[in-house]
Design a protein around this motif. Structure first.
Motif, PDB file in Angstrom:
ATOM      1  N   PRO A   1       0.986  -1.231   0.539  1.00 32.37           N
ATOM      2  CA  PRO A   1      -0.215   0.171   0.261  1.00 32.37           C
ATOM      3  C   PRO A   1       0.525   0.932  -0.191  1.00 32.37           C
ATOM      4  CG  PRO A   1       0.538  -0.674   2.625  1.00 32.37           C
ATOM      5  CD  PRO A   1       0.990  -1.652   1.244  1.00 32.37           C
ATOM      6  N   THR A   2       1.924   0.879  -0.065  1.00 31.25           N
ATOM      7  CA  THR A   2       2.850   2.175   0.316  1.00 31.25           C
ATOM      8  C   THR A   2       2.913   3.282  -1.169  1.00 31.25           C
ATOM      9  OG1 THR A   2       4.322   1.034   1.454  1.00 31.25           O
ATOM     10  CG2 THR A   2       5.558   3.382   0.934  1.00 31.25           C
ATOM     11  N   VAL A   3       2.719   4.537  -0.956  1.00 33.07           N
ATOM     12  CA  VAL A   3       3.016   5.769  -1.955  1.00 33.07           C
ATOM     13  C   VAL A   3       4.173   5.872  -2.266  1.00 33.07           C
ATOM     14  CG1 VAL A   3       1.891   7.325  -2.491  1.00 33.07           C
ATOM     15  CG2 VAL A   3       0.430   6.022  -1.630  1.00 33.07           C
ATOM     16  N   TYR A   4       4.620   6.302  -3.104  1.00 34.64           N
ATOM     17  CA  TYR A   4       5.634   6.574  -3.861  1.00 34.64           C
ATOM     18  C   TYR A   4       6.330   7.904  -4.212  1.00 34.64           C
ATOM     19  CZ  TYR A   4       6.800   2.150  -1.735  1.00 34.64           C
ATOM     20  OH  TYR A   4       6.800   0.642  -1.616  1.00 34.64           O
ATOM     21  N   GLY A   5       7.268   8.831  -4.378  1.00 36.08           N
ATOM     22  CA  GLY A   5       7.194   9.846  -4.770  1.00 36.08           C
ATOM     23  C   GLY A   5       8.379  10.723  -3.995  1.00 36.08           C
ATOM     24  N   VAL A   6       8.241  12.280  -4.827  1.00 32.43           N
ATOM     25  CA  VAL A   6       8.813  13.529  -4.089  1.00 32.43           C
ATOM     26  C   VAL A   6       8.159  14.332  -3.146  1.00 32.43           C
ATOM     27  CG1 VAL A   6      10.215  15.881  -5.035  1.00 32.43           C
ATOM     28  CG2 VAL A   6      10.540  12.913  -6.335  1.00 32.43           C
ATOM     29  N   CYS A   7       8.962  14.724  -2.424  1.00 36.35           N
ATOM     30  CA  CYS A   7       8.249  15.523  -1.592  1.00 36.35           C
ATOM     31  C   CYS A   7       8.143  17.024  -1.912  1.00 36.35           C
ATOM     32  CB  CYS A   7       9.169  16.012   0.006  1.00 36.35           C
ATOM     33  SG  CYS A   7       8.872  17.182   1.260  1.00 36.35           S
ATOM     34  N   GLY A   8       6.898  17.719  -1.948  1.00 36.93           N
ATOM     35  CA  GLY A   8       6.585  18.690  -2.832  1.00 36.93           C
ATOM     36  C   GLY A   8       6.670  20.079  -1.956  1.00 36.93           C
ATOM     37  N   GLU A   9       6.067  21.573  -2.783  1.00 32.28           N
ATOM     38  CA  GLU A   9       7.217  22.422  -1.955  1.00 32.28           C
ATOM     39  C   GLU A   9       6.011  22.754  -1.022  1.00 32.28           C
ATOM     40  OE1 GLU A   9       7.309  25.450  -5.093  1.00 32.28           O
ATOM     41  OE2 GLU A   9       9.267  24.373  -5.868  1.00 32.28           O
ATOM     42  N   GLU A  10       4.454  22.037  -0.900  1.00 37.23           N
ATOM     43  CA  GLU A  10       3.709  23.033  -0.400  1.00 37.23           C
ATOM     44  C   GLU A  10       4.025  22.109   1.032  1.00 37.23           C
ATOM     45  OE1 GLU A  10       1.368  25.450  -0.516  1.00 37.23           O
ATOM     46  OE2 GLU A  10       3.220  25.936  -2.362  1.00 37.23           O
ATOM     47  N   THR A  11       5.191  20.844   1.651  1.00 35.84           N
ATOM     48  CA  THR A  11       4.862  20.642   2.816  1.00 35.84           C
ATOM     49  C   THR A  11       4.717  21.343   4.037  1.00 35.84           C
ATOM     50  OG1 THR A  11       5.733  18.723   1.487  1.00 35.84           O
ATOM     51  CG2 THR A  11       6.427  18.630   3.885  1.00 35.84           C
ATOM     52  N   ALA A  12       4.368  21.188   4.692  1.00 35.75           N
ATOM     53  CA  ALA A  12       4.795  21.527   6.340  1.00 35.75           C
ATOM     54  C   ALA A  12       5.303  20.899   7.408  1.00 35.75           C
ATOM     55  CB  ALA A  12       3.327  22.605   6.177  1.00 35.75           C
ATOM     56  N   MET A  13       4.722  21.697   8.603  1.00 39.55           N
ATOM     57  CA  MET A  13       5.368  20.939   9.611  1.00 39.55           C
ATOM     58  C   MET A  13       4.018  19.775   9.878  1.00 39.55           C
ATOM     59  SD  MET A  13       6.694  20.521  12.656  1.00 39.55           S
ATOM     60  CE  MET A  13       7.835  22.313  12.640  1.00 39.55           C
ATOM     61  N   ASN A  14       3.148  19.203   9.757  1.00 43.63           N
ATOM     62  CA  ASN A  14       1.863  18.321  10.174  1.00 43.63           C
ATOM     63  C   ASN A  14       1.397  18.465   8.821  1.00 43.63           C
ATOM     64  OD1 ASN A  14       2.695  18.463  12.620  1.00 43.63           O
ATOM     65  ND2 ASN A  14       1.438  19.954  13.315  1.00 43.63           N
ATOM     66  N   THR A  15       1.725  18.336   7.022  1.00 44.53           N
ATOM     67  CA  THR A  15       1.366  18.547   6.648  1.00 44.53           C
ATOM     68  C   THR A  15       1.571  17.821   4.872  1.00 44.53           C
ATOM     69  OG1 THR A  15      -0.850  19.913   6.691  1.00 44.53           O
ATOM     70  CG2 THR A  15      -0.414  18.498   3.899  1.00 44.53           C
ATOM     71  N   LEU A  16       1.804  16.985   4.435  1.00 44.04           N
ATOM     72  CA  LEU A  16       2.765  16.445   3.854  1.00 44.04           C
ATOM     73  C   LEU A  16       2.367  16.695   1.793  1.00 44.04           C
ATOM     74  CD1 LEU A  16       5.754  14.600   2.628  1.00 44.04           C
ATOM     75  CD2 LEU A  16       4.612  12.938   3.294  1.00 44.04           C
ATOM     76  N   GLN A  17       2.779  17.477   0.860  1.00 43.56           N
ATOM     77  CA  GLN A  17       2.891  17.260  -0.180  1.00 43.56           C
ATOM     78  C   GLN A  17       3.215  16.222  -0.431  1.00 43.56           C
ATOM     79  OE1 GLN A  17       3.383  20.679  -2.871  1.00 43.56           O
ATOM     80  NE2 GLN A  17       1.419  20.469  -3.073  1.00 43.56           N
ATOM     81  N   LEU A  18       2.888  14.914  -1.220  1.00 46.65           N
ATOM     82  CA  LEU A  18       3.592  14.138  -2.563  1.00 46.65           C
ATOM     83  C   LEU A  18       3.314  14.262  -3.868  1.00 46.65           C
ATOM     84  CD1 LEU A  18       5.465  11.347  -1.554  1.00 46.65           C
ATOM     85  CD2 LEU A  18       3.658  10.634  -1.963  1.00 46.65           C
ATOM     86  N   ILE A  19       4.314  14.300  -4.181  1.00 42.30           N
ATOM     87  CA  ILE A  19       4.431  14.494  -5.530  1.00 42.30           C
ATOM     88  C   ILE A  19       4.569  13.079  -6.314  1.00 42.30           C
ATOM     89  CG2 ILE A  19       4.421  15.297  -7.979  1.00 42.30           C
ATOM     90  CD1 ILE A  19       3.493  17.313  -6.173  1.00 42.30           C
ATOM     91  N   THR A  20       3.250  11.846  -7.005  1.00 45.22           N
ATOM     92  CA  THR A  20       3.978  10.873  -6.650  1.00 45.22           C
ATOM     93  C   THR A  20       4.294  10.440  -8.150  1.00 45.22           C
ATOM     94  OG1 THR A  20       1.282  10.134  -7.725  1.00 45.22           O
ATOM     95  CG2 THR A  20       1.412  10.252  -5.289  1.00 45.22           C
TER      96      THR A  20
END
Length: 219
Positions: free
Chosen positions: A42-61
């Protein structure tokens, strides 16, 4: 009349066969791959996005989608490993709601040369070299040859061969305990492995060096 009776019996037999056939329709998606669907990672793989904050992760899959995960609970449970840095490749294990993450692992932070004092006599350093493309190599170990690595289901999988034994591929699954710029700790039910990032006095395989690894991590 006899012929009509025979004809009627034939018609009823055909209808009965059709009825039996309709009761054996295949289950949707049951094309022989049901086990693969159930056991899929079930793992999602991608790159950390620019909108990532302390408690929110933006992932470009890897599929090109942009997802947002609440990682507040993962942070509270100390399940964010390697920090978050825009552009780094990540492995995210989603929660059941698919809106939050149970675990986040920075794959870029795993790359490099990881060593520990030789457990036999402490005279030198031994360890593992984790490279891009899922390649793993041994560092100063004559009895173990590391071959490959990957992240699956939020765990670290390493394939190795023990020299002098059966010399068959051995797959080991580890829980990551700690991952930072200078330290990597993982364990299974029997052992805990505590590594430090090797200082750049030698370069095994052209991996990232210490000064590169100390880039700012958003922990």
């Amino acid at each position: 009349m006899k012929n009509l009776g025979v004809l009627f019996a034939l018609v009823m037999a055909v209808l009965a066969m059709g009825s039996c056939g309709s009761s054996t329709k295949p289950v949707p998606f049951d094309n022989g791959d049901s086990a693969d669907i159930v056991n899929a990672d079930p793992t999602v793989y991608g790159v950390c996005g620019e909108e990532t904050a302390m408690n929110t992760l933006q992932l470009i899959t890897d599929m090109g989608d942009t997802l947002s995960f609440d990682i507040s609970e993962a942070r509270e449970n100390e399940q964010v490993f390697g920090g978050l840095h825009v552009g780094d490749r990540l492995a995210v294990l989603p929660a059941k709601d698919r809106k939050s993450a149970e675990k986040v692992i920075n794959q870029a932070a795993l790359l490099g040369n990881w060593v520990m004092p030789n457990p036999i006599d402490g005279s030198d350093e031994v360890g593992i070299c984790i490279k891009e493309g899922g390649i793993a190599e041994s560092i100063a170990q004559s009895n173990i040859t590391y071959k490959t690595w990957r992240l699956t289901r939020g765990k670290l999988e390493i394939v190795l061969v023990r020299i002098g034994g059966s010399e068959e591929d051995e797959t080991n699954i580890y829980d990551i305990v700690k991952l930072g710029p200078d330290s990597l700790v993982y364990k299974d039910v029997e052992e805990t492995f505590e590594y430090s990032r090797q200082k750049p006095k030698e370069d095994y395989g052209g991996n990232i060096k210490l000064e590169d690894a100390e880039d700012e991590f958003f922990m």
